[in-house]
Design a protein around this motif. Structure first.
Motif, PDB file in Angstrom:
ATOM      1  N   PRO A 154       0.810  -1.231   0.000  1.00 16.58           N
ATOM      2  CA  PRO A 154       0.000   0.000   0.000  1.00 16.58           C
ATOM      3  C   PRO A 154       0.837   1.272   0.000  1.00 16.58           C
ATOM      4  O   PRO A 154       0.517   2.229  -0.717  1.00 16.58           O
ATOM      5  CB  PRO A 154      -0.822  -0.129   1.294  1.00 16.58           C
ATOM      6  N   TRP A 155       1.905   1.307   0.808  1.00 20.16           N
ATOM      7  CA  TRP A 155       2.732   2.511   0.857  1.00 20.16           C
ATOM      8  C   TRP A 155       3.407   2.759  -0.489  1.00 20.16           C
ATOM      9  O   TRP A 155       3.476   3.893  -0.968  1.00 20.16           O
ATOM     10  CB  TRP A 155       3.801   2.377   1.949  1.00 20.16           C
TER      11      TRP A 155
ATOM     12  N   THR B 147       2.448   1.712  -3.457  1.00 20.14           N
ATOM     13  CA  THR B 147       1.443   2.105  -4.453  1.00 20.14           C
ATOM     14  C   THR B 147       1.070   3.571  -4.292  1.00 20.14           C
ATOM     15  O   THR B 147       0.991   4.323  -5.273  1.00 20.14           O
ATOM     16  CB  THR B 147       0.193   1.223  -4.315  1.00 20.14           C
ATOM     17  N   ALA B 148       0.855   3.984  -3.034  1.00 21.90           N
ATOM     18  CA  ALA B 148       0.536   5.391  -2.785  1.00 21.90           C
ATOM     19  C   ALA B 148       1.680   6.298  -3.215  1.00 21.90           C
ATOM     20  O   ALA B 148       1.463   7.368  -3.809  1.00 21.90           O
ATOM     21  CB  ALA B 148       0.225   5.599  -1.304  1.00 21.90           C
TER      22      ALA B 148
ATOM     23  N   LEU C  49       1.687   6.739  -7.025  1.00 24.17           N
ATOM     24  CA  LEU C  49       0.615   7.615  -7.492  1.00 24.17           C
ATOM     25  C   LEU C  49       0.910   9.080  -7.158  1.00 24.17           C
ATOM     26  O   LEU C  49       0.692   9.975  -7.987  1.00 24.17           O
ATOM     27  CB  LEU C  49      -0.712   7.178  -6.876  1.00 24.17           C
ATOM     28  N   VAL C  50       1.408   9.327  -5.939  1.00 24.14           N
ATOM     29  CA  VAL C  50       1.726  10.706  -5.547  1.00 24.14           C
ATOM     30  C   VAL C  50       2.868  11.249  -6.401  1.00 24.14           C
ATOM     31  O   VAL C  50       2.805  12.377  -6.920  1.00 24.14           O
ATOM     32  CB  VAL C  50       2.083  10.768  -4.047  1.00 24.14           C
TER      33      VAL C  50
ATOM     34  N   GLY D 208       6.091  11.653  -2.642  1.00 22.38           N
ATOM     35  CA  GLY D 208       5.788  10.322  -3.174  1.00 22.38           C
ATOM     36  C   GLY D 208       6.953   9.362  -3.040  1.00 22.38           C
ATOM     37  O   GLY D 208       6.789   8.195  -2.668  1.00 22.38           O
TER      38      GLY D 208
ATOM     39  N   LEU E 199       7.229   8.145   0.460  1.00 22.17           N
ATOM     40  CA  LEU E 199       6.292   7.054   0.745  1.00 22.17           C
ATOM     41  C   LEU E 199       6.828   5.715   0.245  1.00 22.17           C
ATOM     42  O   LEU E 199       6.710   4.685   0.916  1.00 22.17           O
ATOM     43  CB  LEU E 199       4.941   7.355   0.097  1.00 22.17           C
TER      44      LEU E 199
END
Length: 281
Positions: free
Chosen positions: A114-115, A117-118, A121-122, A273, A276
């Motif tokens: 999840p981190w 992927t986030a 995207l960011v 990003g 993350l």
């Protein structure tokens, strides 16, 4: 992603932006990539006798990577010829992290959490902002944008191919030497055949700059290949694309292209990003 790996990839990012700026600054792109490729190949030929040969299972990846790199160089030349450095460079580099994440998940089994992927995207949002700010108030240069997007997809492709190949090679130094020998001689050979007796005279005024770009290109990608043997592909690819921040700054300082507050904000988003993604590692 240890501090040493992070430092190596950040150094590669800055070096990569520098050699791309050198190539962009030489207006005749055939001459630019003749010198960059030829300079890289000469250094690789000097390195090859002192490095072990890659293992046999790595050679199919080497051949595939040479072909993808040739497509990358052609598309990069076209994007530099058609568009502004501060716009096409971020687009080309910005597409790569998202594409690498998808390709690494499908073909290498490195599935992002999840981190991560986030973070992708960011970072992609910020990269898009860096690139699109340059289009404000003017019509899109579709040929330049298409060449930049194609460049980004080839970057993602060779990143994954080389990530697997260098791990199978047993020798990052030997892998990059033979990769650069394979790809670095093609454009010089084409230029020699196409321009014959005129080539040396055309190369002379830009020779030092171009050869410096070739040496920098070896250092940049060598550091990335080394990092890919020690960390997952997607975080390395994302961290490497901090080069877009350096690229946008170079475009402003040396090519008189606009930077502005929106690009500063976009750069901060990119760094967030990437943070993350590194948190995921």
């Amino acid at each position: 992603m240890t501090p040493l790996i992070v430092a190596a990839v950040l150094t590669a990012a800055l070096t990569h932006a520098a050699w791309n700026a050198i190539a962009h600054g030489i207006k005749d792109q055939v001459l630019a990539f003749t010198l960059v490729g030829g300079g890289g190949a000469l250094v690789a030929l000097a390195m090859a006798p002192f490095a072990p040969l890659p293992h046999g299972r790595a050679w199919p990846y080497l051949v595939a990577s040479v072909l993808i790199h040739l497509a990358y160089q052609y598309l990069l030349m076209q994007s530099f010829r058609l568009g502004e450095f501060g716009q096409v460079y971020p687009i080309a580099r910005g597409i790569a992290p998202l594409a690498v994440t998808v390709l690494a998940a499908v073909f290498v089994g490195e599935r992002p959490g999840p981190w991560q992927t986030a973070g992708v995207l960011v970072a992609s949002t910020g990269l898009g902002g860096v690139a699109l700010w340059g289009m404000r108030g003017r019509r899109p240069n579709w040929p330049a944008l298409a060449a930049a997007v194609g460049t980004g997809l080839t970057i993602a492709s060779y990143t994954v191919v080389d990530g697997v190949g260098v791990r199978d090679s047993g020798t990052p130094l030997g892998y990059i030497a033979w990769l650069l020998i394979g790809q670095g001689l093609v454009i010089p050979a084409f230029a020699l055949a196409a321009r014959r007796g005129e080539l040396l005279a055309q190369l002379r005024p830009v020779a030092l700059r171009g050869l410096l770009g070739g040496v920098l290109s070896i250092g940049a990608y060598g550091l990335v290949l080394w990092a890919q043997t020690r960390a997952p592909l997607a975080p390395v690819a994302a961290l490497r694309e901090t080069s877009i921040i350096a690229g946008a700054a170079i475009g402003t300082l040396f090519f008189k292209e606009r930077f502005g507050r929106p690009r500063i904000v976009a750069a901060v988003i990119v760094v967030t990003g990437i943070g993350l993604m590194l948190h995921a590692g």
